[in-house]
Design an enzyme around this catalytic site. Structure first.
Site, short mmCIF file in Angstrom:
data_model
loop_
_atom_site.label_atom_id
_atom_site.label_comp_id
_atom_site.label_asym_id
_atom_site.label_seq_id
_atom_site.Cartn_x
_atom_site.Cartn_y
_atom_site.Cartn_z
N ALA A 297 -9.08 1.77 11.34
CA ALA A 297 -8.53 2.62 10.48
C ALA A 297 -6.87 2.72 10.75
O ALA A 297 -5.99 3.46 10.18
CB ALA A 297 -9.07 4.21 10.69
N ARG B 29 -4.95 0.60 9.53
CA ARG B 29 -4.44 -0.02 8.41
C ARG B 29 -5.47 -0.17 7.19
O ARG B 29 -6.59 -0.01 7.52
CB ARG B 29 -3.58 -1.33 8.74
CG ARG B 29 -4.57 -2.57 8.68
CD ARG B 29 -3.87 -3.65 9.19
NE ARG B 29 -4.80 -4.79 8.91
CZ ARG B 29 -4.65 -6.09 9.65
NH1 ARG B 29 -3.69 -6.21 10.47
NH2 ARG B 29 -5.57 -6.98 9.64
N VAL C 39 -14.98 -2.27 18.54
CA VAL C 39 -16.40 -1.74 18.19
C VAL C 39 -17.56 -2.90 18.21
O VAL C 39 -18.80 -2.61 18.10
CB VAL C 39 -16.24 -1.25 16.78
CG1 VAL C 39 -15.59 0.13 16.68
CG2 VAL C 39 -15.89 -2.47 15.80
N ASN D 31 -15.98 0.80 9.07
CA ASN D 31 -14.95 0.22 8.27
C ASN D 31 -14.50 -1.19 8.78
O ASN D 31 -14.28 -2.07 8.11
CB ASN D 31 -13.83 1.14 7.75
CG ASN D 31 -12.65 0.44 7.18
OD1 ASN D 31 -12.53 -0.06 5.86
ND2 ASN D 31 -11.77 0.15 8.09
N SER E 125 -19.34 -5.07 1.28
CA SER E 125 -18.68 -5.97 0.46
C SER E 125 -19.29 -6.41 -0.84
O SER E 125 -20.44 -6.33 -0.64
CB SER E 125 -17.98 -7.22 1.05
OG SER E 125 -17.52 -8.21 0.26
N TYR F 8 -19.18 -14.29 6.95
CA TYR F 8 -18.54 -12.86 6.18
C TYR F 8 -19.98 -12.67 5.39
O TYR F 8 -20.13 -11.55 5.52
CB TYR F 8 -17.16 -13.28 5.77
CG TYR F 8 -16.76 -11.84 5.04
CD1 TYR F 8 -16.16 -10.93 6.00
CD2 TYR F 8 -16.85 -11.65 3.59
CE1 TYR F 8 -15.57 -9.68 5.34
CE2 TYR F 8 -16.36 -10.33 2.97
CZ TYR F 8 -15.53 -9.49 4.02
OH TYR F 8 -15.17 -8.47 3.30
N ALA G 75 -22.96 -13.49 5.46
CA ALA G 75 -23.91 -13.32 5.92
C ALA G 75 -23.92 -11.72 6.56
O ALA G 75 -24.95 -10.97 6.79
CB ALA G 75 -24.43 -14.17 7.14
N LYS H 233 -22.13 -9.11 5.80
CA LYS H 233 -21.92 -8.30 4.82
C LYS H 233 -23.50 -8.04 4.28
O LYS H 233 -23.72 -6.92 3.83
CB LYS H 233 -21.00 -8.42 3.94
CG LYS H 233 -19.53 -8.27 4.13
CD LYS H 233 -19.26 -7.02 4.87
CE LYS H 233 -17.82 -6.94 5.29
NZ LYS H 233 -17.33 -5.56 5.91
N ILE I 96 -9.59 -6.02 -2.73
CA ILE I 96 -8.81 -5.02 -2.62
C ILE I 96 -7.16 -5.55 -2.22
O ILE I 96 -7.31 -6.39 -1.13
CB ILE I 96 -9.25 -3.71 -1.68
CG1 ILE I 96 -10.91 -3.54 -2.25
CG2 ILE I 96 -8.49 -2.49 -1.54
CD1 ILE I 96 -11.09 -2.83 -3.54
P1 NAP Z 1 -7.57 -4.97 7.21
O1 NAP Z 1 -6.45 -4.62 6.45
O2 NAP Z 1 -7.84 -6.43 7.95
O3 NAP Z 1 -8.10 -3.94 8.41
C1 NAP Z 1 -9.04 -3.88 9.18
C2 NAP Z 1 -8.89 -3.19 10.36
O4 NAP Z 1 -9.90 -3.29 11.25
C3 NAP Z 1 -7.57 -3.71 11.21
O5 NAP Z 1 -6.88 -2.63 11.49
C4 NAP Z 1 -8.21 -4.36 12.34
O6 NAP Z 1 -7.43 -4.25 13.68
C5 NAP Z 1 -9.46 -3.50 12.59
N1 NAP Z 1 -10.64 -4.26 13.38
C6 NAP Z 1 -10.72 -5.63 13.57
N2 NAP Z 1 -11.61 -5.91 14.39
C7 NAP Z 1 -12.10 -4.52 15.00
C8 NAP Z 1 -12.42 -4.40 16.16
N3 NAP Z 1 -13.51 -5.21 16.83
N4 NAP Z 1 -12.87 -2.90 16.57
C9 NAP Z 1 -11.97 -2.00 15.91
N5 NAP Z 1 -11.19 -2.28 14.70
C10 NAP Z 1 -11.04 -3.69 14.27
O7 NAP Z 1 -8.84 -5.17 6.43
P2 NAP Z 1 -9.20 -4.23 5.09
O8 NAP Z 1 -9.05 -4.93 4.00
O9 NAP Z 1 -8.70 -2.99 5.23
O10 NAP Z 1 -10.93 -4.22 5.17
C11 NAP Z 1 -11.60 -3.05 5.68
C12 NAP Z 1 -13.03 -3.17 5.41
O11 NAP Z 1 -13.31 -3.34 4.37
C13 NAP Z 1 -13.66 -4.27 6.14
O12 NAP Z 1 -14.78 -4.35 6.84
C14 NAP Z 1 -13.66 -5.57 5.22
O13 NAP Z 1 -14.61 -6.53 5.37
C15 NAP Z 1 -13.88 -4.38 3.93
N6 NAP Z 1 -13.49 -5.18 2.63
C16 NAP Z 1 -12.25 -5.45 2.19
C17 NAP Z 1 -12.09 -6.10 1.01
C18 NAP Z 1 -10.64 -6.30 0.74
O14 NAP Z 1 -10.73 -7.13 -0.44
N7 NAP Z 1 -9.67 -5.99 1.46
C19 NAP Z 1 -12.99 -6.36 0.08
C20 NAP Z 1 -14.51 -6.26 0.60
C21 NAP Z 1 -14.71 -5.42 1.92
P3 NAP Z 1 -6.02 -5.35 13.81
O15 NAP Z 1 -5.11 -4.55 13.19
O16 NAP Z 1 -6.32 -5.69 15.09
O17 NAP Z 1 -6.51 -6.77 13.03
#
Ligand code: NAP
Length: 252
Positions: free
Chosen positions: A18, A20, A65, A91, A143, A157, A159, A161, A190
């Site tokens: 959370a 960002r 996590v 998330n 996703s 990715y 697999a 999801k 997004i």
């Molecule tokens: P993002 O901007 O990359 O944010 C992901 C956050 O998760 C980052 O702050 C990241 O930390 C943190 N993170 C990564 N690995 C972690 C770990 N091992 N433990 C704790 N925190 C961790 O991505 P987002 O777009 O907001 O995506 C959020 C979720 O939505 C994800 O599960 C993604 O697969 C899903 N999603 C996103 C989209 C899209 O279009 N954006 C579409 C479908 C699904 P760091 O700052 O260190 O990297």
């Protein structure tokens, strides 16, 4: 900013990843609805910053996590410092873009660990706490890739999801006996850092938009609104579902 009026006062919510993006928007929506939010991220600085932006009683709980021992410690700390755990939003996620034949084993394992196994670790640790408190809500951010939507060069990715959608359903079946609802949210494209590189390619954006009936990419708040609804009493008869929030891109 969410327009849904939900009262989550007295509830503690943990949102992973959370610091960002989508997770930060979810944390904000839950906090604005009265929940005390535990902000997790692997990056301690962004978790701390997000918690400060939310203000009291939000607190940061930095942890990786994908590390089961770290997850156990984090959930124990949340319960100890915030007085319980009623809402869990899985998330945190990562995405590599690599063809299968070039994917290092470590990259595959890391993706499965963060995007899928972490949800098992958090649910295993949070389940007994919610059960003993009389119930709870879990939302897994999957996703549209979890529904067999082709995503070139993202096999790990996809697999992870698809696995998360499957885990959500089994978890919902088992946890229903404890009055814990478990659902998955499946975002389309997004506007976050995860999609920044692809969004810098105008042809890619044009291809996406041609496939989205609502004619725009999604914002983190579009996802947060659905998560907030799933956490509300209005969703009390809803469990084991994987709901798309994608402007109509995928219609099942
Ligand atoms: P993002 O901007 O990359 O944010 C992901 C956050 O998760 C980052 O702050 C990241 O930390 C943190 N993170 C990564 N690995 C972690 C770990 N091992 N433990 C704790 N925190 C961790 O991505 P987002 O777009 O907001 O995506 C959020 C979720 O939505 C994800 O599960 C993604 O697969 C899903 N999603 C996103 C989209 C899209 O279009 N954006 C579409 C479908 C699904 P760091 O700052 O260190 O990297």
């Amino acid at each position: 900013m969410s327009t849904l009026s939900v009262d989550l006062s007295g509830q503690v919510a943990l949102v992973t990843g959370a610091g960002r993006g989508i997770g930060k928007a979810i944390a904000r929506a839950l906090a604005q609805s009265g929940a005390a939010v535990a902000v997790n991220d692997i990056d301690a600085a962004s978790a701390g910053q997000a918690a400060r932006e939310l203000g009291d009683p939000a607190r940061a709980f930095p942890a990786d996590v994908s590390d089961p021992a770290a997850v156990e410690r984090m959930i124990a700390a949340v319960v100890h410092e915030m007085g319980g755990l009623h809402i869990l939003v899985n998330n945190a996620g990562i995405e590599y873009k690599t063809p299968i034949l070039e994917t290092p084993v470590e990259e595959w394992q890391e993706t499965l660990a963060v995007n899928l196994s972490a949800a098992f670790y958090t649910c295993k640790a949070a389940g007994p706490i919610m059960r003993d408190a009389g119930g709870g809500v879990i939302v897994n951010i999957a996703s549209i890739a979890g529904h067999n939507i082709p995503l070139p060069n993202r096999a790990s990715y996809v697999a992870s999801k698809a696995g998360l959608v499957g885990f959500t359903k089994e978890c919902a079946r088992e946890f229903a006996a404890y009055n814990i609802r478990v659902n998955a949210v499946c975002p389309g494209v997004i506007e976050t850092e995860m999609t920044a590189e692809s969004r810098s390619n105008p042809q890619q954006v044009a291809r996406w938009l041609a496939d989205i009936p609502q004619g725009r990419l999604g914002q983190p708040d579009d996802v947060a609104g659905l998560v907030l609804f799933l956490c509300s009493d209005g969703a009390r008869y809803l469990t084991g579902q994987a709901i798309n929030v994608d402007g109509g891109k995928v219609m099942l």
